[in-house]
Motif scaffolding. Structure first.
Motif, PDB file in Angstrom:
ATOM      1  N   ASP A  68      31.906   5.726 -66.990  1.00  0.00           N
ATOM      2  CA  ASP A  68      32.802   6.843 -66.693  1.00  0.00           C
ATOM      3  C   ASP A  68      34.198   6.333 -66.354  1.00  0.00           C
ATOM      4  N   VAL A  69      34.258   5.119 -65.763  1.00  0.00           N
ATOM      5  CA  VAL A  69      35.524   4.551 -65.313  1.00  0.00           C
ATOM      6  C   VAL A  69      35.591   3.073 -65.689  1.00  0.00           C
ATOM      7  N   LEU A  70      36.763   2.647 -66.163  1.00  0.00           N
ATOM      8  CA  LEU A  70      37.052   1.241 -66.415  1.00  0.00           C
ATOM      9  C   LEU A  70      38.073   0.796 -65.375  1.00  0.00           C
ATOM     10  N   VAL A  71      37.741  -0.243 -64.578  1.00  0.00           N
ATOM     11  CA  VAL A  71      38.626  -0.736 -63.521  1.00  0.00           C
ATOM     12  C   VAL A  71      39.174  -2.101 -63.936  1.00  0.00           C
TER      13      VAL A  71
ATOM     14  N   VAL B 100      43.938  -3.586 -75.343  1.00  0.00           N
ATOM     15  CA  VAL B 100      42.859  -3.274 -76.282  1.00  0.00           C
ATOM     16  C   VAL B 100      41.725  -2.537 -75.568  1.00  0.00           C
ATOM     17  N   LEU B 101      41.324  -3.028 -74.402  1.00  0.00           N
ATOM     18  CA  LEU B 101      40.251  -2.377 -73.658  1.00  0.00           C
ATOM     19  C   LEU B 101      40.648  -0.970 -73.235  1.00  0.00           C
ATOM     20  N   CYS B 102      41.909  -0.813 -72.829  1.00  0.00           N
ATOM     21  CA  CYS B 102      42.390   0.500 -72.411  1.00  0.00           C
ATOM     22  C   CYS B 102      42.379   1.485 -73.568  1.00  0.00           C
TER      23      CYS B 102
ATOM     24  N   ARG C 292      32.391  -3.695 -77.842  1.00  0.00           N
ATOM     25  CA  ARG C 292      31.016  -3.259 -78.135  1.00  0.00           C
ATOM     26  C   ARG C 292      30.222  -3.082 -76.843  1.00  0.00           C
ATOM     27  N   PHE C 293      30.389  -4.017 -75.912  1.00  0.00           N
ATOM     28  CA  PHE C 293      29.727  -3.911 -74.611  1.00  0.00           C
ATOM     29  C   PHE C 293      30.173  -2.633 -73.910  1.00  0.00           C
ATOM     30  N   LEU C 294      31.468  -2.369 -73.944  1.00  0.00           N
ATOM     31  CA  LEU C 294      32.014  -1.177 -73.302  1.00  0.00           C
ATOM     32  C   LEU C 294      31.440   0.082 -73.945  1.00  0.00           C
ATOM     33  N   ARG C 295      31.368   0.094 -75.248  1.00  0.00           N
ATOM     34  CA  ARG C 295      30.848   1.270 -75.957  1.00  0.00           C
ATOM     35  C   ARG C 295      29.357   1.466 -75.669  1.00  0.00           C
TER      36      ARG C 295
ATOM     37  N   LEU D  86      39.723   6.165 -76.291  1.00  0.00           N
ATOM     38  CA  LEU D  86      39.047   6.725 -77.459  1.00  0.00           C
ATOM     39  C   LEU D  86      37.628   7.161 -77.124  1.00  0.00           C
ATOM     40  N   LEU D  87      36.994   6.469 -76.174  1.00  0.00           N
ATOM     41  CA  LEU D  87      35.624   6.777 -75.779  1.00  0.00           C
ATOM     42  C   LEU D  87      35.554   7.807 -74.649  1.00  0.00           C
ATOM     43  N   GLY D  88      36.711   8.286 -74.192  1.00  0.00           N
ATOM     44  CA  GLY D  88      36.729   9.264 -73.104  1.00  0.00           C
ATOM     45  C   GLY D  88      36.484   8.662 -71.739  1.00  0.00           C
TER      46      GLY D  88
END
Length: 413
Positions: free
Chosen positions: A105-108, A122-124, A97-100, A129-131
């Motif tokens: 733009d980038v997840l490290v 799961v996070l990946c 939810r925090f990520l959404r 899914l969120l682009g």
């Protein structure tokens, strides 16, 4: 409680860093914080912390889990979610939810242990899914302790593959790590960048040079860091017994993986009277005290991709005797206080310590820089097709805070 992400203030690229939190304190906890703070000078940054890595009873430092030993903290611009627990529910749901809500733009993803793998998957998947593009930053291919356990090694080697198939870019700390990673996993077509480890100068709370005695007097050696089989502390204990009596040794570190051989050798050493053994994980304030009290740091690793103690030593400007293994040569090759030595040879180590004593008595300049690390991430983002604002591409490269201190005469540090 998780922090609520704010809307972007000026259209900057948004980045979320995932890594170790403060509850299971380790070098990766500090690295995650320092990297997040550094990226926040250029980007809108969030941090998702891995809070309960595994059942506490299984952690090598179980006695200190949850204790507040760190003085470092996240800068106010960084939006922090603390954090994810290994069992996942409800913490992992809240992290998604925090990520959404933050919508980076980038997840490290910081990679250092297989205990985070299921959460990272799961996070990946959520990010895809969120682009959101995904970057994995490797501190090593696999933790050495985990690699010794067949099922843990198999678990990591198997389940990391779907993660890497959905990875858009990779960060490593050295060319050595790059070669090791690409020989282990199929990363064809995945861009990578080398981001040398930034300085750990947050421990140096007394950067102003102070007068000290001449280097010809007693020489105080320091070994610092967790005591594990690959750290080579037993080589140092044997080498130390060969040194003249003007040398003293302080060993500061917490025993992991049941590796008690160094402690046994210290107790049995003919030079035991000149060795101080602090067998625990120390606070940040104590870290500063131990390094300021030392004339030289000795890191006799048998293998290593990177070393937090090496960067703490360089931030203090101390001479370092370090084995020429893994990525350590690249990390310290531009440091005037570094003396490299062959791993696994107590005689060569003793000779190197005597030779390096000539470097004691002055503060050496730390060449590492978090700005260089951020620049490497920016290059990778651009190669991945992440839109980067022009102002975010312009970087003034400076080095560690140590750089603000001039190289001094031999009687000062």
């Amino acid at each position: 409680m998780p922090a609520s992400p704010r809307p972007p203030a000026d259209g900057r690229t948004r980045v979320v860093v995932v890594g170790s939190g403060w509850r299971f304190l380790s070098g990766i906890s500090y690295y995650t914080c320092r990297l997040s703070n550094a990226l926040a000078t250029r980007y809108e940054v969030g941090a998702i912390l891995m809070r309960q890595l595994l059942p506490t009873r299984l952690y090598p430092g179980r006695e200190r889990v949850g204790q507040r030993l760190n003085a470092l903290s996240y800068d106010p611009p960084v939006h922090v979610f603390d954090g994810i627990d290994w069992w996942g529910v409800p913490s992992l749901v809240r992290a998604v939810r925090f990520l959404r809500a933050f919508r980076p733009d980038v997840l490290v993803l910081q990679w250092w242990t297989g205990t985070v793998l299921h959460s990272y998957l799961v996070l990946c998947f959520a990010a895809r899914l969120l682009g959101i593009r995904v970057v994995v930053e490797f501190h090593e291919v696999q933790d050495t302790g985990e690699a010794q356990h067949r099922w843990a090694a198999l678990y990591c080697r198997t389940l990391i593959k779907p993660l890497l198939r959905r990875t858009d870019g990779v960060i490593v700390h050295s060319a050595f790590d790059r070669a090791a990673l690409r020989s282990t996993y199929d990363l064809a077509g995945v861009p990578d960048e080398i981001a040398l480890h930034g300085p750990f100068d947050h421990h140096d709370h007394n950067p102003v040079p102070t007068a000290r005695r001449a280097s010809g007097d007693h020489v105080r050696l320091l070994f610092f860091g967790t005591i594990r089989p690959y750290k080579g502390l037993e080589d140092l204990v044997e080498a130390f017994a060969q040194l003249p009596e003007r040398y003293t040794l302080t060993v500061v570190g917490e025993t992991w993986e049941g590796w008690t051989l160094p402690a046994e050798l210290i107790a049995e050493s003919p030079a035991a009277g000149r060795i101080t053994f602090v067998n625990r994980y120390v606070t940040d304030a104590e870290v500063d005290e131990f390094f300021h009290a030392a004339d030289m740091v000795v890191l006799p690793y048998r293998r290593s991709s990177a070393s937090g103690p090496l960067h703490i030593a360089m931030s203090h400007g101390l001479p370092v005797v370090v084995t020429a293994v893994g990525g350590l040569v690249e990390a310290a090759s531009d440091y005037s206080g570094a003396t490299f030595v062959t791993a696994g040879s107590p005689r060569a180590l003793a000779d190197a310590i005597v030779s390096a004593t000539a470097n004691a008595g002055r503060r050496h300049t730390d060449p590492s820089s978090w700005e260089k690390s951020v620049a490497a991430f920016t290059r990778l983002f651009a190669r991945m097709g992440v839109p980067i604002a022009q102002k975010d591409q312009e970087t003034e490269i400076t080095a560690s805070s140590n750089q603000t201190v001039p190289v001094l005469a031999p009687d000062l540090r």
